[in-house]
Design a protein around this motif. Structure first.
Motif, PDB file in Angstrom:
ATOM      1  N   HIS A 216      23.347 -28.436 -42.769  1.00 36.02           N
ATOM      2  CA  HIS A 216      22.067 -28.580 -42.208  1.00 36.02           C
ATOM      3  C   HIS A 216      22.293 -27.418 -41.088  1.00 36.02           C
ATOM      4  O   HIS A 216      22.621 -27.774 -39.812  1.00 36.02           O
ATOM      5  CB  HIS A 216      22.020 -29.890 -41.680  1.00 36.02           C
ATOM      6  CG  HIS A 216      20.802 -30.216 -41.090  1.00 36.02           C
ATOM      7  ND1 HIS A 216      20.050 -31.409 -41.186  1.00 36.02           N
ATOM      8  CD2 HIS A 216      19.737 -29.285 -40.636  1.00 36.02           C
ATOM      9  CE1 HIS A 216      18.789 -31.353 -40.529  1.00 36.02           C
ATOM     10  NE2 HIS A 216      18.612 -29.799 -40.236  1.00 36.02           N
TER      11      HIS A 216
ATOM     12  N   ARG B 167      20.690 -27.743 -36.825  1.00 30.23           N
ATOM     13  CA  ARG B 167      20.203 -29.137 -36.811  1.00 30.23           C
ATOM     14  C   ARG B 167      19.943 -29.213 -35.321  1.00 30.23           C
ATOM     15  O   ARG B 167      18.763 -29.749 -35.037  1.00 30.23           O
ATOM     16  CB  ARG B 167      21.217 -30.150 -37.132  1.00 30.23           C
ATOM     17  CG  ARG B 167      20.729 -31.447 -36.881  1.00 30.23           C
ATOM     18  CD  ARG B 167      21.728 -32.634 -37.457  1.00 30.23           C
ATOM     19  NE  ARG B 167      23.068 -31.787 -37.958  1.00 30.23           N
ATOM     20  CZ  ARG B 167      23.720 -32.306 -38.936  1.00 30.23           C
ATOM     21  NH1 ARG B 167      23.296 -33.246 -39.697  1.00 30.23           N
ATOM     22  NH2 ARG B 167      24.802 -31.751 -39.192  1.00 30.23           N
ATOM     23  N   GLU B 168      20.963 -29.023 -34.507  1.00 27.28           N
ATOM     24  CA  GLU B 168      20.716 -29.555 -32.922  1.00 27.28           C
ATOM     25  C   GLU B 168      19.533 -28.260 -32.462  1.00 27.28           C
ATOM     26  O   GLU B 168      18.889 -28.941 -31.671  1.00 27.28           O
ATOM     27  CB  GLU B 168      21.907 -28.929 -32.252  1.00 27.28           C
ATOM     28  CG  GLU B 168      23.086 -30.167 -32.699  1.00 27.28           C
ATOM     29  CD  GLU B 168      23.667 -29.701 -33.870  1.00 27.28           C
ATOM     30  OE1 GLU B 168      23.621 -28.649 -34.329  1.00 27.28           O
ATOM     31  OE2 GLU B 168      24.325 -30.521 -34.554  1.00 27.28           O
ATOM     32  N   ARG B 169      19.534 -27.073 -32.672  1.00 31.81           N
ATOM     33  CA  ARG B 169      18.619 -26.351 -32.298  1.00 31.81           C
ATOM     34  C   ARG B 169      16.988 -26.703 -32.503  1.00 31.81           C
ATOM     35  O   ARG B 169      16.146 -26.673 -31.894  1.00 31.81           O
ATOM     36  CB  ARG B 169      18.685 -24.788 -32.654  1.00 31.81           C
ATOM     37  CG  ARG B 169      17.832 -23.824 -31.696  1.00 31.81           C
ATOM     38  CD  ARG B 169      17.809 -23.679 -30.329  1.00 31.81           C
ATOM     39  NE  ARG B 169      16.932 -23.171 -29.773  1.00 31.81           N
ATOM     40  CZ  ARG B 169      16.569 -23.819 -28.730  1.00 31.81           C
ATOM     41  NH1 ARG B 169      16.876 -24.710 -28.051  1.00 31.81           N
ATOM     42  NH2 ARG B 169      15.245 -23.077 -28.032  1.00 31.81           N
TER      43      ARG B 169
ATOM     44  N   ALA C  36      16.301 -29.772 -33.450  1.00 28.55           N
ATOM     45  CA  ALA C  36      15.845 -30.911 -32.639  1.00 28.55           C
ATOM     46  C   ALA C  36      15.651 -30.739 -31.041  1.00 28.55           C
ATOM     47  O   ALA C  36      14.618 -31.227 -30.688  1.00 28.55           O
ATOM     48  CB  ALA C  36      17.183 -31.981 -32.691  1.00 28.55           C
ATOM     49  N   ALA C  37      16.270 -29.588 -30.449  1.00 24.47           N
ATOM     50  CA  ALA C  37      16.053 -29.134 -29.142  1.00 24.47           C
ATOM     51  C   ALA C  37      14.414 -28.772 -29.129  1.00 24.47           C
ATOM     52  O   ALA C  37      13.652 -28.863 -28.182  1.00 24.47           O
ATOM     53  CB  ALA C  37      16.894 -28.334 -28.672  1.00 24.47           C
TER      54      ALA C  37
ATOM     55  N   ARG D 231      11.762 -31.191 -29.450  1.00 22.06           N
ATOM     56  CA  ARG D 231      11.471 -31.980 -27.954  1.00 22.06           C
ATOM     57  C   ARG D 231      10.618 -31.322 -27.081  1.00 22.06           C
ATOM     58  O   ARG D 231      10.031 -31.846 -26.225  1.00 22.06           O
ATOM     59  CB  ARG D 231      12.796 -32.420 -27.328  1.00 22.06           C
ATOM     60  CG  ARG D 231      13.661 -33.416 -28.050  1.00 22.06           C
ATOM     61  CD  ARG D 231      14.822 -33.839 -27.101  1.00 22.06           C
ATOM     62  NE  ARG D 231      15.871 -32.770 -27.146  1.00 22.06           N
ATOM     63  CZ  ARG D 231      16.880 -32.555 -27.844  1.00 22.06           C
ATOM     64  NH1 ARG D 231      17.028 -33.250 -28.866  1.00 22.06           N
ATOM     65  NH2 ARG D 231      17.623 -31.707 -27.660  1.00 22.06           N
TER      66      ARG D 231
ATOM     67  N   ASP E 186      13.272 -33.557 -42.647  1.00 19.74           N
ATOM     68  CA  ASP E 186      14.538 -33.050 -43.134  1.00 19.74           C
ATOM     69  C   ASP E 186      14.766 -33.805 -44.517  1.00 19.74           C
ATOM     70  O   ASP E 186      14.548 -34.913 -44.812  1.00 19.74           O
ATOM     71  CB  ASP E 186      15.710 -33.468 -42.379  1.00 19.74           C
ATOM     72  CG  ASP E 186      15.637 -32.523 -41.178  1.00 19.74           C
ATOM     73  OD1 ASP E 186      15.490 -31.260 -41.090  1.00 19.74           O
ATOM     74  OD2 ASP E 186      15.881 -33.287 -40.139  1.00 19.74           O
TER      75      ASP E 186
ATOM     76  N   ALA F  55      20.135 -39.456 -41.206  1.00 21.12           N
ATOM     77  CA  ALA F  55      20.241 -38.099 -40.887  1.00 21.12           C
ATOM     78  C   ALA F  55      19.404 -37.301 -41.582  1.00 21.12           C
ATOM     79  O   ALA F  55      18.865 -36.120 -41.107  1.00 21.12           O
ATOM     80  CB  ALA F  55      21.624 -37.462 -41.145  1.00 21.12           C
TER      81      ALA F  55
END
Length: 168
Positions: free
Chosen positions: A117, A120-122, A124-125, A128, A137, A151
């Motif tokens: 994936h 993923r973190e970027r 999600a940020a 926000r 996803d 997930a």
């Protein structure tokens, strides 16, 4: 540069196009961000990942392209991507981050599993900072760990039936 544009990178006689996946603000500060997936046997990706070092020189053409999103109204924007195909959309999402006038955006993003994936973190940020962004996803081969962690939203590949009817 404008969100959705790309650059042509040249190193040791090899040329490839890469989507700009950073924000226009980064470009104004003199920085371009690209993402290069290391492909086994890929001439330029292997060169970039394994042989070039900080300080080595590469060629870079000015940003170009016409991949634009209609972000000026209340009409919803639907983005569909899988794997590293997400990179052109990252620049668009970076541009929308923190904007009060961001249109409703739904991103359908397919990956094989949590292990593959990308960003993923970027994402999600960014979600926000973009209240109007909804990320769906899809994992085509989720692991048991992916299932336990919740997930992903849906299992399978992206098809026309995946897109919510009210967005078509």
């Amino acid at each position: 540069f404008a969100p959705g544009e790309h650059v042509v990178l040249e190193a040791q006689g090899i040329r490839r196009s890469y989507s700009l996946c950073g924000s226009p603000e980064e470009a104004r500060a003199g920085r371009y961000r690209i993402a290069v997936k290391h492909v086994a046997g890929g001439r330029l990706s292997t060169l970039l990942h394994e042989r070039l070092a900080v300080g080595d020189t590469v060629g870079l053409e000015a940003p170009g392209g016409i991949f634009r999103l209609p972000t000026g109204g209340a009409q919803p924007v639907v983005l569909v991507a899988a794997g590293v195909g997400i990179t052109p959309f990252l620049g668009h999402l970076e541009h929308l981050a923190g904007r009060a006038d961001a249109p409703p955006v739904t991103l359908y993003y397919g990956s094989r599993s949590g292990a593959e994936h990308a960003f993923r973190e970027r994402i999600a940020a960014l979600a926000r900072t973009i209240p109007s962004l909804r990320v769906v996803d899809l994992y085509s081969r989720p692991t048991e760990a992916d299932r336990r962690a919740g997930a992903f939203a849906r299992e399978g590949r992206i098809t026309a039936d995946t897109i919510d009817a009210e967005l078509i």
